[in-house]
Motif scaffolding. Sequence first.
Motif, short mmCIF file in Angstrom:
data_model
loop_
_atom_site.label_atom_id
_atom_site.label_comp_id
_atom_site.label_asym_id
_atom_site.label_seq_id
_atom_site.Cartn_x
_atom_site.Cartn_y
_atom_site.Cartn_z
N ILE A 44 -0.24 79.14 23.70
CA ILE A 44 0.58 79.71 24.75
C ILE A 44 0.26 81.18 25.01
O ILE A 44 -0.01 81.94 24.06
N ASP A 46 1.80 84.73 26.15
CA ASP A 46 3.09 85.43 26.28
C ASP A 46 2.83 86.73 27.04
O ASP A 46 2.22 87.66 26.51
N GLY A 55 7.44 85.97 20.98
CA GLY A 55 6.35 85.37 20.22
C GLY A 55 6.84 84.68 18.96
O GLY A 55 6.39 83.58 18.62
N LEU A 58 8.18 81.41 19.68
CA LEU A 58 7.10 80.45 19.91
C LEU A 58 6.54 79.95 18.58
O LEU A 58 6.28 78.77 18.40
N TRP A 65 0.16 81.69 19.76
CA TRP A 65 0.26 82.43 21.00
C TRP A 65 -0.61 83.67 21.02
O TRP A 65 -0.96 84.23 19.98
N GLY A 85 1.07 85.79 16.09
CA GLY A 85 0.22 85.70 17.26
C GLY A 85 -0.72 86.88 17.36
O GLY A 85 -0.52 87.92 16.74
#
Lengths: 269, 124
Positions: A44, A46, A55, A58, A65, A85
């Motif tokens: 993903i 962000d 984050g 997620l 991410w 991330g």
Amino acid sequence: MWTTPHTFTPLFLSECTRMIEIQSQMTERALELLALQEDVPCFILDIGCGSGLSGQTLEESGHFWIGVDISSAMLSVALEREVEGDMMLGDMGQGMCFRAGSFDGAISISALQWLCNADKTSHSPPKRLFKFFSTLYSCLSRGSRAVFQFYPENSEQIELITQQAMKAGFTGGLVVDYPNSTKAKKMFLVLFTGGHQKLPKALGTEEQQNTGTDHIPYSDKRERMKQIRGKAPKKSRDWILEKKERRRRQGRNVRPDTKYTGRKRSGKF
Amino acid sequence: MKLITHNMLTSKSLKGVNVGFPLKICATEVKEVAVDFNPEFVTRMIPKLDWDALCQAAESLGCLNDLPRSVNPNHENDEEFLKKAHHVLLEVEVIEGELVCPETGRKFPVNEGIPNMLLNEDEV
């Protein structure tokens, strides 16, 4: 209600417990609107990841991410938070510089409205918005979505943003949760890359239309009020004028009322 | 910056750049971290990767080891392969250094693991 985030320093913003709670709820809702396959770990983007609050949400859902933010101060806070991330310093208005089809989805919490401001005289917000949306479109995999929770100042900003998103190839629209509550109301721009799809249902509303009074969040009460008030017969000019007024209160872009509003049309229409 | 990120990153926001990939890595500090192995995630990512660029990047950081130069078509069932891919993608991080655009030579600094991709007004 968060209307002027720039009056607080980034550190205060990220450490305030209530803000943390709100940010993580909004991220969860954005994830829901992203409609990823259940229990599948995704990749993903962000956008405007800030101090890493979104984050982390997620990560908790099992995704990997990449975050982009323009503020190195915010990213430093994220580093201290030891998010998993990967992050980078970048300006969304300069374009998302990733290879085509990289991401399974993109989210953005409380960041998109910043693109509407011209911080430098050389900035043209529509140009920057278009640069952002067109590069985002290409780095998303076909069929994936981008969900933006944001705080538009007015309906002109909503119009500007959605216009540039559509120009870039996205379809989709605005999902407004709890539209009748000043405190709980949240706006999510939900964009599709795979062609036209049905917009997800908003929270806190039983039907598309309001009855005209702003402070009734629940359908039972609304039904009772409708009967007491006595609605204008459907499709009459009065009904049309009422509906347009309701939509203006919702912050939508509505054509002005003229002598042509609700005029009788021939059978061809 | 992990190599999975490097594999997606381009310099094509720069004026005049066509592809801007892959960015050359000049690292002065590299770190290895432990990340939980998620075979499903690695399997899903493999078709998206530019495998040659990944090997090139890993080699430049000295962590290529015995990662195969080409992807096994049956990779979903090859756990050894997935583990090697996982290590290179997620467990190697560039902490300090530069990323260099292959078309313009423009350098993007990396500090504390964070690449600075901000462009000047005249580069956009």
